[in-house]
Design a protein around this motif. Structure first.
Motif, short mmCIF file in Angstrom:
data_model
loop_
_atom_site.label_atom_id
_atom_site.label_comp_id
_atom_site.label_asym_id
_atom_site.label_seq_id
_atom_site.Cartn_x
_atom_site.Cartn_y
_atom_site.Cartn_z
N PHE A 18 1.00 -1.50 0.20
CA PHE A 18 0.16 -0.05 -0.26
C PHE A 18 0.87 1.43 0.46
O PHE A 18 1.97 1.37 0.72
CB PHE A 18 -0.76 -0.09 0.99
N LYS A 26 4.02 2.15 2.07
CA LYS A 26 3.31 2.34 3.59
C LYS A 26 3.42 1.55 4.09
O LYS A 26 4.16 1.73 5.86
CB LYS A 26 1.95 3.31 3.06
N ALA A 27 2.64 0.63 3.43
CA ALA A 27 2.35 -1.04 4.23
C ALA A 27 2.49 -2.35 3.05
O ALA A 27 2.45 -1.84 1.98
CB ALA A 27 1.31 -1.27 4.90
N ALA A 29 1.69 -5.28 3.16
CA ALA A 29 0.66 -5.93 3.90
C ALA A 29 0.77 -7.63 3.45
O ALA A 29 0.76 -8.11 4.22
CB ALA A 29 -0.50 -5.53 3.31
N PRO A 48 -2.92 -13.28 12.91
CA PRO A 48 -3.58 -12.44 13.60
C PRO A 48 -3.35 -11.13 13.22
O PRO A 48 -3.67 -11.37 12.04
CB PRO A 48 -1.85 -12.04 14.74
N ASN A 49 -4.11 -10.14 13.62
CA ASN A 49 -4.60 -9.27 13.27
C ASN A 49 -3.35 -8.26 12.43
O ASN A 49 -2.70 -8.07 13.04
CB ASN A 49 -5.26 -7.87 14.12
N GLY A 50 -3.62 -7.53 11.29
CA GLY A 50 -2.91 -6.96 10.21
C GLY A 50 -2.13 -7.75 9.40
O GLY A 50 -0.80 -7.25 9.22
N SER A 51 -2.37 -9.52 9.77
CA SER A 51 -1.16 -10.18 9.50
C SER A 51 -1.23 -10.76 7.85
O SER A 51 -0.38 -10.93 7.15
CB SER A 51 -0.93 -11.60 10.21
N GLY A 52 -2.29 -10.16 6.96
CA GLY A 52 -2.42 -9.94 5.45
C GLY A 52 -3.96 -10.74 4.81
O GLY A 52 -3.43 -10.64 3.71
N LYS A 53 -4.33 -11.20 6.06
CA LYS A 53 -5.43 -12.13 5.10
C LYS A 53 -6.18 -11.82 4.25
O LYS A 53 -6.86 -12.19 3.36
CB LYS A 53 -6.19 -12.55 6.56
N SER A 54 -7.22 -10.30 5.25
CA SER A 54 -7.68 -9.96 4.32
C SER A 54 -7.46 -8.90 3.41
O SER A 54 -8.60 -9.22 2.22
CB SER A 54 -8.75 -8.49 5.41
N THR A 55 -6.03 -8.84 2.83
CA THR A 55 -5.14 -8.31 1.78
C THR A 55 -4.91 -9.27 0.48
O THR A 55 -5.83 -9.43 -0.04
CB THR A 55 -3.99 -7.27 1.64
N HIS A 201 -10.50 -16.20 13.35
CA HIS A 201 -9.82 -16.35 14.56
C HIS A 201 -9.90 -17.34 15.56
O HIS A 201 -9.19 -18.10 16.83
CB HIS A 201 -10.26 -14.69 15.44
N1 LIG Z 1 -5.72 -0.16 1.96
C1 LIG Z 1 -5.13 0.24 3.15
N2 LIG Z 1 -4.36 1.69 3.07
C2 LIG Z 1 -2.88 1.37 3.39
N3 LIG Z 1 -2.37 -0.42 4.82
C3 LIG Z 1 -3.45 -1.03 4.58
C4 LIG Z 1 -4.35 -0.79 3.38
N4 LIG Z 1 -5.14 -2.48 4.37
C5 LIG Z 1 -4.32 -3.02 4.62
N5 LIG Z 1 -3.29 -2.21 5.19
C6 LIG Z 1 -2.57 -2.34 6.27
O1 LIG Z 1 -1.80 -3.74 5.67
C7 LIG Z 1 -1.32 -4.68 6.51
C8 LIG Z 1 -2.49 -6.08 6.78
O2 LIG Z 1 -3.74 -5.22 6.79
P1 LIG Z 1 -4.92 -6.79 7.07
O3 LIG Z 1 -6.21 -6.23 6.77
O4 LIG Z 1 -5.33 -7.59 5.08
O5 LIG Z 1 -4.87 -8.03 7.69
P2 LIG Z 1 -5.92 -8.39 9.06
O6 LIG Z 1 -4.77 -9.93 8.45
O7 LIG Z 1 -6.65 -9.02 7.30
O8 LIG Z 1 -6.16 -8.52 10.08
P3 LIG Z 1 -7.54 -8.61 10.90
O9 LIG Z 1 -7.47 -9.50 11.22
O10 LIG Z 1 -7.20 -7.40 11.62
O11 LIG Z 1 -8.71 -8.13 10.05
C9 LIG Z 1 -2.04 -3.87 7.82
O12 LIG Z 1 -0.79 -3.61 7.93
C10 LIG Z 1 -2.73 -2.75 7.56
O13 LIG Z 1 -2.18 -1.71 8.19
#
Ligand SMILES: Nc1ncnc2c1ncn2[C@@H]1O[C@H](COP(=O)(O)OP(=O)(O)OP(=O)(O)O)[C@@H](O)[C@H]1O
Length: 386
Positions: A18, A26-27, A29, A48-55, A201
């Motif tokens: 990102f 910035k990140a 992901a 865990p939260n923020g590990s990149g699953k949703s991305t 989770h």
């Molecule tokens: N649109 C975005 N712009 C900037 N950074 C992003 C964006 N979407 C996600 N990130 C960053 O990418 C990283 C992974 O985020 P992601 O949402 O994929 O995690 P996750 O594993 O799905 O977390 P959760 O369990 O909290 O849903 C995080 O550091 C998040 O801040």
């Protein structure tokens, strides 16, 4: 078509960075991950939260464009319209229009997939029955509890009879019985040859239904493999037998001591999971015909998903499947000694329901007061009975 596909998903060196307003990274992901998802498997994406699953999920759905690497879904680009037609998606939050009824919601999603009016009607009837929401079909979605909305979300994800289902936290907001139904449903879909990716989770949910898991941390794959291979502790043994008479137990202990040369070992009673115990209690309460509101138990598998084979309609047989534990012979107490732990809690756990919820003599027999109280408390805690 599915037979020719090697993998449902093929990701090689998949990366998503990102960037900020000025185009600076910035990140990171998702950072150079490679994996495949094979036809007919149920795979868990954990982290865990923020590990990149949703991305990762958003890239699979074609909602985000990868910064680097190769990503094929169902043999094509995830952005192709044909790919999207064969994917069912349950988002983490069910985005349902609150003024539509359940029927209207499913009809709307069915029309997006160009299903004929007759097909839509048939599928809606079957899906609502399957997710236990047929009785609330004409109520507005805005009035639903979280668990009820989740069930409609699941029905919506299946309206197009997708080949590949992506379920984001599928059991979120569901009571334990609902969780069990959803897990059974996932296993039924797998038996039908569907491929399912789950993010959750709740590790116990993943463990119950997934063949394989991918564990992400910091955008990287940290572990990947079959659950058997990842979780089996191959340098230890566990033997489970019916309770042994004291003399036989003494002999076994003697052999163990001789062979283990002073190394510690544990002898205990196996323990049921809280989920198994809970489902037993509720099944007994159901057989006593205790009234409840909210969702009814899931119905039979939608015909168009079951392909006519009713034998494995797991949801339908849910109540019958959960059998109470067989009556246990009173076991002689195990000797308390160094290295041997006797888990008394197990006995309490398995014996309490016998006194708290005696088997009714007839189906109409009055339930035990304690069981009624427990059921009322559970309804309060679960909070999704309307
Ligand atoms: N649109 C975005 N712009 C900037 N950074 C992003 C964006 N979407 C996600 N990130 C960053 O990418 C990283 C992974 O985020 P992601 O949402 O994929 O995690 P996750 O594993 O799905 O977390 P959760 O369990 O909290 O849903 C995080 O550091 C998040 O801040």
């Amino acid at each position: 078509m599915a037979e020719q596909r090697e993998s449902i998903v093929r990701a090689v060196g998949l990366t998503k960075v990102f960037r900020d307003f000025w185009g600076r990274p910035k990140a990171k992901a998702v950072n150079d991950i490679s994996f495949t998802i094979e036809p007919g498997e149920v795979i868990g994406l954990l982290g865990p939260n923020g590990s990149g699953k949703s991305t990762t999920v958003k890239m699979l759905l074609g909602l985000l464009y990868p910064t680097g690497g190769i990503l094929n879904v169902l043999g094509r680009s995830p952005r192709a319209v044909e790919t999207k037609r064969e994917i069912g998606y349950l988002p983490e939050e069910s985005y349902l229009y609150k003024y539509l009824t359940a029927e209207e919601t499913l009809d709307f999603f069915g029309s997006l997939f160009n299903l004929s009016r007759a097909d839509r009607k048939k599928r809606i009837d079957q899906l609502l029955d399957m997710v236990g929401m047929a009785h609330a079909r004409r109520r507005r979605v805005g009035e639903y509890s979280k668990g009820m909305a989740r069930r409609i979300g699941l029905a919506q994800a299946m309206i197009n009879d997708p080949e590949f289902l992506i379920l984001d936290e599928p059991t979120s907001g569901l009571d334990p019985l609902g969780c069990k139904e959803v897990k059974d449903l996932i296993l039924t879909l797998k038996a039908r040859g569907k491929t399912v990716l789950i993010t959750s989770h709740l590790l116990s949910d993943i463990e119950d239904v997934c063949d394989r898991v991918i564990i992400l941390y910091g955008g990287k794959v940290r572990a990947m493999g079959g659950l058997g291979e990842l979780l089996t502790v191959s340098d230890e043994n566990r033997i489970v037998t019916p309770a042994l008479p004291q003399a036989a137990m003494n002999e076994v202990l003697k052999i163990l001591r001789e062979n283990l040369h002073g190394e510690e070992f544990t002898v205990d009673h196996p323990r049921r999971t809280l989920e198994e115990f809970f489902l037993d209690v509720i099944t007994k309460a159901k057989s006593d015909n205790i009234e409840t509101a909210g969702v009814s138990g899931g119905g039979k598998i939608a015909e168009y998903l079951s392909k006519g084979d009713e034998k494995s309609a797991v949801l339908e047989s849910l109540v019958q499947e959960i059998k109470p534990p067989p009556p246990r012979e009173p076991a002689e107490p195990l000797p308390e000694q160094k290295g041997e732990t006797v888990d008394r809690k197990l006995e309490q756990l398995t014996e309490e329901p016998k006194s708290a919820a005696p088997e009714p003599e007839t189906p109409q027999a009055k339930p035990d007061e304690k069981l009624k109280e427990a059921d009322a408390k559970l309804n309060d805690i679960l909070g999704n009975r309307k």
